[in-house]
Design a protein around this motif. Sequence first.
Motif, PDB file in Angstrom:
ATOM      1  N   LEU A 104      47.658  36.836  53.874  1.00 13.74           N
ATOM      2  CA  LEU A 104      46.844  35.934  53.076  1.00 13.74           C
ATOM      3  C   LEU A 104      47.182  36.150  51.615  1.00 13.74           C
ATOM      4  N   LEU A 105      47.580  35.101  50.943  1.00 13.96           N
ATOM      5  CA  LEU A 105      47.833  35.158  49.510  1.00 13.96           C
ATOM      6  C   LEU A 105      46.595  34.620  48.816  1.00 13.96           C
ATOM      7  N   VAL A 106      46.019  35.411  47.961  1.00 20.69           N
ATOM      8  CA  VAL A 106      44.821  35.018  47.227  1.00 20.69           C
ATOM      9  C   VAL A 106      45.190  34.939  45.755  1.00 20.69           C
ATOM     10  N   GLU A 107      45.144  33.753  45.209  1.00 17.27           N
ATOM     11  CA  GLU A 107      45.359  33.589  43.773  1.00 17.27           C
ATOM     12  C   GLU A 107      43.973  33.537  43.155  1.00 17.27           C
ATOM     13  N   ALA A 108      43.496  34.708  42.787  1.00 16.25           N
ATOM     14  CA  ALA A 108      42.086  34.863  42.433  1.00 16.25           C
ATOM     15  C   ALA A 108      41.854  34.877  40.937  1.00 16.25           C
ATOM     16  N   GLY A 109      40.689  34.410  40.568  1.00 15.55           N
ATOM     17  CA  GLY A 109      40.205  34.624  39.220  1.00 15.55           C
ATOM     18  C   GLY A 109      39.559  35.993  39.167  1.00 15.55           C
ATOM     19  N   PRO A 110      39.009  36.355  38.018  1.00 14.91           N
ATOM     20  CA  PRO A 110      38.435  37.700  37.872  1.00 14.91           C
ATOM     21  C   PRO A 110      37.326  38.028  38.877  1.00 14.91           C
ATOM     22  N   ALA A 111      36.435  37.095  39.168  1.00 15.95           N
ATOM     23  CA  ALA A 111      35.305  37.391  40.063  1.00 15.95           C
ATOM     24  C   ALA A 111      35.778  37.628  41.497  1.00 15.95           C
ATOM     25  N   LEU A 112      36.627  36.755  42.007  1.00 13.58           N
ATOM     26  CA  LEU A 112      37.115  36.915  43.376  1.00 13.58           C
ATOM     27  C   LEU A 112      38.010  38.151  43.486  1.00 13.58           C
ATOM     28  N   ALA A 113      38.829  38.387  42.480  1.00 13.97           N
ATOM     29  CA  ALA A 113      39.674  39.587  42.485  1.00 13.97           C
ATOM     30  C   ALA A 113      38.809  40.839  42.531  1.00 13.97           C
ATOM     31  N   GLU A 114      37.755  40.859  41.736  1.00 10.62           N
ATOM     32  CA  GLU A 114      36.842  42.015  41.734  1.00 10.62           C
ATOM     33  C   GLU A 114      36.183  42.198  43.093  1.00 10.62           C
ATOM     34  N   SER A 115      35.856  41.088  43.769  1.00  9.63           N
ATOM     35  CA  SER A 115      35.254  41.176  45.103  1.00  9.63           C
ATOM     36  C   SER A 115      36.214  41.818  46.098  1.00  9.63           C
TER      37      SER A 115
END
Length: 162
Positions: A74-85
């Motif tokens: 799974l590739l997740v191109e996350a912003g700060p909130a999702l990355a922190e999660s």
Amino acid sequence: SDLRIPLGSQLVRTAAKSPVLVFCNPHTFARCADLVGALRQNEVEVLPLSAEDPKHLSIPSMLALLGKRKFTHLLVEAGPALAESFLGANLADRIWVFRSPKRLDDPMAPSAPLVEYTPAGEIEVLSPNGVTPDHLMEYLNPRSPVYRGQYPSADIANPDSV
């Protein structure tokens, strides 16, 4: 969680060519039946996913559902909130951080979460403007069940593939 995906987005327009799954909370799924129908007409699969907090979906529940569907990557191109999660729940195996030498100089711009994994490799990659190189740093999670050693991935070891 709130189905804020525009019907005219590139993801929706190309869903017939490559599968697109969109997760939302069950209340939004029920409340936005017309939008769910329109997304489904565009071959987007909309999946309600329960969560304790209606503003945040359960990432472990999402990953369990993807695992049942035999997803292995799974590739997740996350912003700060999702990355922190993902980081806070120890759910990231590998992290790539792109840093541009050009600063935003916007005090309201969100900052990226701190990655406390040991770096595995780094390369310079051409930025989208084709002028200034971006710095790509790869981090591996030593607590991940798939961790096999602090070796850079093939993408970092062979930068022509990036």
